[in-house]
Design a protein around this motif. Structure first.
Motif, PDB file in Angstrom:
ATOM      1  N   ALA A  23      19.895   1.650  -2.198  1.00 22.12           N
ATOM      2  CA  ALA A  23      19.359   1.250  -0.889  1.00 22.12           C
ATOM      3  C   ALA A  23      18.954   2.445  -0.025  1.00 22.12           C
ATOM      4  O   ALA A  23      18.104   2.322   0.860  1.00 22.12           O
ATOM      5  N   LEU A  24      19.546   3.605  -0.284  1.00 19.25           N
ATOM      6  CA  LEU A  24      19.339   4.773   0.579  1.00 19.25           C
ATOM      7  C   LEU A  24      17.875   5.180   0.783  1.00 19.25           C
ATOM      8  O   LEU A  24      17.476   5.485   1.914  1.00 19.25           O
ATOM      9  N   PRO A  25      17.044   5.223  -0.266  1.00 17.19           N
ATOM     10  CA  PRO A  25      15.669   5.698  -0.071  1.00 17.19           C
ATOM     11  C   PRO A  25      14.837   4.871   0.895  1.00 17.19           C
ATOM     12  O   PRO A  25      13.820   5.345   1.408  1.00 17.19           O
ATOM     13  N   GLU A  26      15.264   3.636   1.160  1.00 13.04           N
ATOM     14  CA  GLU A  26      14.499   2.765   2.066  1.00 13.04           C
ATOM     15  C   GLU A  26      14.828   3.006   3.531  1.00 13.04           C
ATOM     16  O   GLU A  26      14.165   2.472   4.415  1.00 13.04           O
ATOM     17  N   CYS A  27      15.870   3.809   3.798  1.00 12.34           N
ATOM     18  CA  CYS A  27      16.363   3.940   5.174  1.00 12.34           C
ATOM     19  C   CYS A  27      15.331   4.585   6.101  1.00 12.34           C
ATOM     20  O   CYS A  27      14.749   5.628   5.784  1.00 12.34           O
ATOM     21  N   ARG A  28      15.157   3.971   7.245  1.00  9.06           N
ATOM     22  CA  ARG A  28      14.282   4.486   8.291  1.00  9.06           C
ATOM     23  C   ARG A  28      15.045   4.553   9.615  1.00  9.06           C
ATOM     24  O   ARG A  28      14.482   4.379  10.690  1.00  9.06           O
ATOM     25  N   GLY A  29      16.335   4.811   9.529  1.00  4.97           N
ATOM     26  CA  GLY A  29      17.199   4.784  10.711  1.00  4.97           C
ATOM     27  C   GLY A  29      16.986   5.927  11.680  1.00  4.97           C
ATOM     28  O   GLY A  29      17.385   5.848  12.837  1.00  4.97           O
ATOM     29  N   CYS A  30      16.385   7.034  11.199  1.00  5.20           N
ATOM     30  CA  CYS A  30      16.027   8.145  12.083  1.00  5.20           C
ATOM     31  C   CYS A  30      14.746   8.783  11.546  1.00  5.20           C
ATOM     32  O   CYS A  30      14.176   8.303  10.570  1.00  5.20           O
ATOM     33  N   ASP A  31      14.320   9.867  12.148  1.00 10.19           N
ATOM     34  CA  ASP A  31      13.027  10.447  11.785  1.00 10.19           C
ATOM     35  C   ASP A  31      13.064  11.396  10.591  1.00 10.19           C
ATOM     36  O   ASP A  31      12.015  11.802  10.090  1.00 10.19           O
ATOM     37  N   ILE A 109      13.705  26.396   6.773  1.00 12.62           N
ATOM     38  CA  ILE A 109      14.958  26.929   7.286  1.00 12.62           C
ATOM     39  C   ILE A 109      15.819  25.800   7.837  1.00 12.62           C
ATOM     40  O   ILE A 109      15.361  24.984   8.646  1.00 12.62           O
ATOM     41  N   HIS A 110      17.061  25.778   7.400  1.00 16.69           N
ATOM     42  CA  HIS A 110      18.023  24.769   7.848  1.00 16.69           C
ATOM     43  C   HIS A 110      18.064  24.657   9.372  1.00 16.69           C
ATOM     44  O   HIS A 110      18.073  25.667  10.080  1.00 16.69           O
ATOM     45  N   LYS A 111      18.077  23.442   9.852  1.00 17.42           N
ATOM     46  CA  LYS A 111      18.239  23.169  11.279  1.00 17.42           C
ATOM     47  C   LYS A 111      19.358  22.145  11.432  1.00 17.42           C
ATOM     48  O   LYS A 111      19.355  21.106  10.753  1.00 17.42           O
ATOM     49  N   THR A 112      20.300  22.434  12.301  1.00 13.44           N
ATOM     50  CA  THR A 112      21.463  21.555  12.452  1.00 13.44           C
ATOM     51  C   THR A 112      21.044  20.157  12.903  1.00 13.44           C
ATOM     52  O   THR A 112      20.248  20.023  13.842  1.00 13.44           O
ATOM     53  N   PRO A 113      21.546  19.106  12.249  1.00 20.91           N
ATOM     54  CA  PRO A 113      21.236  17.745  12.704  1.00 20.91           C
ATOM     55  C   PRO A 113      21.697  17.530  14.137  1.00 20.91           C
ATOM     56  O   PRO A 113      22.723  18.071  14.557  1.00 20.91           O
ATOM     57  N   GLY A 114      20.930  16.753  14.876  1.00 23.03           N
ATOM     58  CA  GLY A 114      21.297  16.428  16.252  1.00 23.03           C
ATOM     59  C   GLY A 114      22.312  15.305  16.301  1.00 23.03           C
ATOM     60  O   GLY A 114      22.575  14.616  15.311  1.00 23.03           O
ATOM     61  N   ALA A 115      22.884  15.088  17.485  1.00 27.41           N
ATOM     62  CA  ALA A 115      23.859  14.011  17.658  1.00 27.41           C
ATOM     63  C   ALA A 115      23.251  12.660  17.287  1.00 27.41           C
ATOM     64  O   ALA A 115      23.929  11.795  16.719  1.00 27.41           O
ATOM     65  N   GLY A 116      21.953  12.485  17.586  1.00 30.41           N
ATOM     66  CA  GLY A 116      21.280  11.231  17.249  1.00 30.41           C
ATOM     67  C   GLY A 116      21.181  11.010  15.756  1.00 30.41           C
ATOM     68  O   GLY A 116      21.300   9.871  15.277  1.00 30.41           O
ATOM     69  N   HIS A 117      20.958  12.090  14.995  1.00 28.53           N
ATOM     70  CA  HIS A 117      20.897  11.975  13.535  1.00 28.53           C
ATOM     71  C   HIS A 117      22.266  11.619  12.961  1.00 28.53           C
ATOM     72  O   HIS A 117      22.379  10.781  12.062  1.00 28.53           O
ATOM     73  N   ILE A 118      23.308  12.269  13.483  1.00 25.56           N
ATOM     74  CA  ILE A 118      24.670  12.005  13.007  1.00 25.56           C
ATOM     75  C   ILE A 118      25.045  10.549  13.263  1.00 25.56           C
ATOM     76  O   ILE A 118      25.580   9.868  12.392  1.00 25.56           O
ATOM     77  N   SER A 119      24.737  10.088  14.471  1.00 25.70           N
ATOM     78  CA  SER A 119      25.045   8.703  14.833  1.00 25.70           C
ATOM     79  C   SER A 119      24.234   7.711  14.009  1.00 25.70           C
ATOM     80  O   SER A 119      24.769   6.699  13.524  1.00 25.70           O
ATOM     81  N   ALA A 120      22.949   7.986  13.824  1.00 27.24           N
ATOM     82  CA  ALA A 120      22.077   7.078  13.085  1.00 27.24           C
ATOM     83  C   ALA A 120      22.525   6.918  11.636  1.00 27.24           C
ATOM     84  O   ALA A 120      22.447   5.830  11.059  1.00 27.24           O
ATOM     85  N   CYS A 121      23.012   8.005  11.047  1.00 30.67           N
ATOM     86  CA  CYS A 121      23.381   7.997   9.631  1.00 30.67           C
ATOM     87  C   CYS A 121      24.813   7.513   9.394  1.00 30.67           C
ATOM     88  O   CYS A 121      25.209   7.280   8.254  1.00 30.67           O
ATOM     89  N   HIS A 122      25.570   7.359  10.452  1.00 34.42           N
ATOM     90  CA  HIS A 122      26.997   7.057  10.318  1.00 34.42           C
ATOM     91  C   HIS A 122      27.294   5.789   9.510  1.00 34.42           C
ATOM     92  O   HIS A 122      28.288   5.747   8.774  1.00 34.42           O
TER      93      HIS A 122
END
Length: 207
Positions: A23-31, A109-122
């Protein structure tokens, strides 16, 4: 409030790891899905007693589609071995399943995920915990700590100490292996990282 819709609509509420991974590849929970090459699922035994949670896939993981296969993964393998932990017995995943980066020329270059990304993926992480049911969670770095313990948790202050999650599950926080790679005091920080993993192994041994 996150500006993203979050992953809940894409996370299957039943079934095991195979269904979750499919199911993971279909996720559109964040950008992040718009920019990463692929989603990187967790990997390991479906009933692993130990779950290691990192930050996000890196450049190599994004290209290969497997978790902890880049430089940080190689260091983690070495540290696990020194701590007496067999990588094949643990479940490895990340708090955020897509690679967040910024381009510098041809490099990503790696960029730290934002709080919104962490929450969206939780919701993905919650479901992994439900399916695998690990006795112990090992949290690698500040992003994973935010996902598991909340924003007030300080890895630098709490690393290597046994913790208890709200569901009663045991946990240990430590640094992310990539921070050891970058360290100017590599030998010292690698030894401290191994010590933290030994604490985790000891908790499982006593469980």
């Amino acid at each position: 409030m996150s500006k993203f819709t979050g992953a809940s609509a894409w996370v299957p509420s039943e079934g095991g790891l195979k269904k979750l991974t499919a199911a993971l590849p279909e996720c559109r929970g964040c950008d992040l899905y718009e920019y990463a090459e692929r989603v990187v699922p967790g990997e390991g035994p479906a009933r692993a007693r130990m779950m290691l949670i990192g930050e996000q896939p890196g450049d190599v993981e994004d290209k290969e589609g497997h978790v902890f296969v880049g430089p940080a993964g190689r260091l983690l393998d070495k540290a696990l071995a020194e701590a007496g932990i067999d990588r094949s017995t643990v479940y490895l995943t990340n708090a955020v399943k897509h690679f967040r980066f910024e381009r510098q020329g041809k490099r990503r270059i790696h960029k730290t995920p934002g709080a919104g990304h962490i929450s969206a993926c939780h919701p993905w992480l919650d479901r992994e915990l439900e399916v695998v049911k690990p006795a112990l969670v090992v949290v690698l770095g500040a992003v994973a700590a935010r996902a598991v313990f909340g924003p007030g948790f300080k890895v630098t202050e709490q690393r290597g100490r046994p913790q208890e999650l709200p569901d009663g599950r045991s946990a240990v926080a430590t640094v992310h292996p990539s921070s050891v790679i970058r360290s100017r005091e590599y030998r010292r920080d690698f030894a401290l990282f191994v010590d933290d993993l030994r604490v985790a192994a000891g908790l499982l041994g006593g469980g």
